[in-house]
Write a protein that holds these residues in place. Sequence first.
Motif, PDB file in Angstrom:
ATOM      1  N   ARG A   1       2.209   0.728   6.633  1.00 40.70           N
ATOM      2  CA  ARG A   1       1.908   0.233   5.399  1.00 40.70           C
ATOM      3  C   ARG A   1       1.206  -1.226   5.804  1.00 40.70           C
ATOM      4  O   ARG A   1       1.230  -1.682   6.906  1.00 40.70           O
ATOM      5  CB  ARG A   1       3.109  -0.161   4.457  1.00 40.70           C
TER       6      ARG A   1
ATOM      7  N   SER B   1       0.870  -1.228   0.111  1.00 39.97           N
ATOM      8  CA  SER B   1      -0.204  -0.033   0.106  1.00 39.97           C
ATOM      9  C   SER B   1       0.777   1.150  -0.131  1.00 39.97           C
ATOM     10  O   SER B   1       2.058   1.093   0.203  1.00 39.97           O
ATOM     11  CB  SER B   1      -0.933   0.044   1.353  1.00 39.97           C
TER      12      SER B   1
ATOM     13  N   PRO C   1      -7.853  -1.188  -4.813  1.00 40.37           N
ATOM     14  CA  PRO C   1      -7.464  -0.596  -3.195  1.00 40.37           C
ATOM     15  C   PRO C   1      -7.851   0.858  -3.207  1.00 40.37           C
ATOM     16  O   PRO C   1      -7.863   1.557  -4.197  1.00 40.37           O
ATOM     17  CB  PRO C   1      -6.072  -1.048  -3.202  1.00 40.37           C
TER      18      PRO C   1
ATOM     19  N   ILE D   1      -6.789   0.994   5.207  1.00 38.62           N
ATOM     20  CA  ILE D   1      -6.648   0.512   3.796  1.00 38.62           C
ATOM     21  C   ILE D   1      -7.538  -0.324   3.463  1.00 38.62           C
ATOM     22  O   ILE D   1      -7.842  -1.564   4.148  1.00 38.62           O
ATOM     23  CB  ILE D   1      -5.020  -0.187   3.736  1.00 38.62           C
TER      24      ILE D   1
END
Length: 685
Positions: free
Chosen positions: A191, A83, A215, A93
């Motif tokens: 992340r 990500s 995403p 996320i």
Amino acid sequence: MCTSEKWRLRHVLRLFALIILALPFCLQAEMNNNEVTWEEAASLKLSPTFKKNSERLLEIEQTLSQLPTPYMGVPTGSGGYLSDRADSPDTKIQINFQWDSEHLIDALALIPLRLYLGGEGELVNNAYWPGSIKIIAKQENSWVELARVVDSQKTFQGSLPELIRFTPIQTNQIRIVCTKLSKRVNEPDYRVSLSEIFVFSGQANIAPLASKISPNGRGVHRIFSVDHLTDLQTPLGLPELGPRTSDNLGVAYVLKEKSQQSAVPSKPIQCVITFEESLLLDAVRVDPVRIFKAGQAFPIRFSIELLDEEDQVIQTHDTYKSYRFRNPGLNPYIAYFNEAQVRSIRLNIFELSKPTFKSRPNILLSEMSPMLRGQPLSVPADLSRSTKTKPYTTELVDPKGFTLFWSLEGLYDGMTQSGSILSHRTWLEGLDQRQKLLEERLELTARQAGIAQSVRNSILSIIIFIALAAITTAIIAIIRSQLRTRQAIREERERIAMDLHDETGSNLAAIAQRAQLLIAKEKDHHKSNSLQAVLRLSKESTFGLREVLYASAPHIGRPQNILTYMQELAELILITPQFTFDSAEYDHSVGLSPKIRKDVMLFYKEALNNCQKHSSCNEVKVTLSNTMHQLQLSIQDNGTGLSQEALQEPSALRTLKQRAKHLKGSLDIQSSEPLGLRLILKIPL
């Protein structure tokens, strides 16, 4: 120590030695059978919980041997998803899957990323794995939560999958929400990373069929993009339920044309599988091999064709017909098609690979198999239409140098190099079960260590207790024996004292009485003096006998007044010198033990005898004083005394010195010729 006590003590010590020696023999059989330490062997004998846990651990080991084993070497596959950077661990996320039509979804699997991170220099498992995972699905116009995994930090650093099961739901959109993000050491940003996502509808993995995967942040690396989330290229590879049971690993084609530098054959190499009857399928799986490295000698350019009954091409997968395919590692290559009735599968290989710089171009394949909805299919088939290849038993060996056998028949025997082929879901469920069993084994092993330590401490405590009991028994037996011996000595002493009192005392009294009668009748002066000496000696002996009896048997002997006794004893011993006795500073309330009293009187008697026999004195002065802590006796005469040279001789007043030492006192000798001698005895009380 009497005979019975010796026998009892001997048997106690023998019993203790027998227990100590028998313990290893009792545990030896258990230790040999199970190859365990003596603490564990004792725990198996003494602790039902330990035995139950041991049986459970054996069951776990047997089950683990039957489950898929993940590849834990250098990561293979095409990468995964990483990500964008986030400033906070609470950043959400999200990864969305959307299909053109609804599916009945009942499970989802996430596989962590394994990779080398810059600056750390070593392989990192579970890289950027989120601490909280929530699965939601869209139903009608609202989102429904299906499952939530909180604080899912993995116990085992092996990047094993997280298989999340939930109540089946009919939907065409699903969302994965990750929070509690992680970061690496010395990095400011947070992340999420994943290598692969499986979405299951029953046994079928429908993730690759999604029309849209999005995403809420774009990947920042080419090899870490959302495109890799459903390519089935995991860093674990897809090792099956191994080990392999057949020696025939698969097919090997070695290019033996004139130009060995070119890996392009003059005509495509074909592997053709023809089924006995038409077969419904939607994917074809091609498995690589692992000899010196994972994915060695996999085709670089190839296509896969589905053929009908008339040998006409129905569908073609030619993604890598023109583009070169990168090493798949351990992961099989899966070509997806629309469902179709197929009679044959044809693999066309347009370019081979060179595993090493000096080797000929070649192809090594472990297995090629049809699939339907994620399940491998096993039906009779024929491979005779494939490009002919001779069985190879040379040139191709494994890293240990053992010859490998390759033939065309091995390409379709249902066995990859790692064992029998499993469906994706079965493989993931096996790894999920493996992780749970590994965690249970870790917990049980810790419990077993605690129980073994407790049993060890208990056994050592019992041994120490038995040893102390044996030592205490021995000490008690010795003390009792000594007490009995002392009691016997005391009784014998009292008997002797009584005999002396009755016999010797009465005889001395009779002698003194007879001497007094004879002195009264005797006219001869010389004989009278002799009788006087006999009388003095008998009285002196009577006094001494009384002191001895009092010291040895106080309740038999009669204590005498020490001052009166000392005066009378001086009158008996000192015939010529005049005698003065000073006891003004003597306190009668401070008592003397019979032993000290006896030794003091012996010292006093010896000193008076020296005055009478050796000093040539005409005056003796005795002073007796005491305090609560000390007795002092001073004896002074005006005789010839002793020179300093004479006092330095070892034999000078040796008996008196020994008496003082025996009393643990000090003896001060003051003398100078011809001024007499003074003895000062100080005794601690």
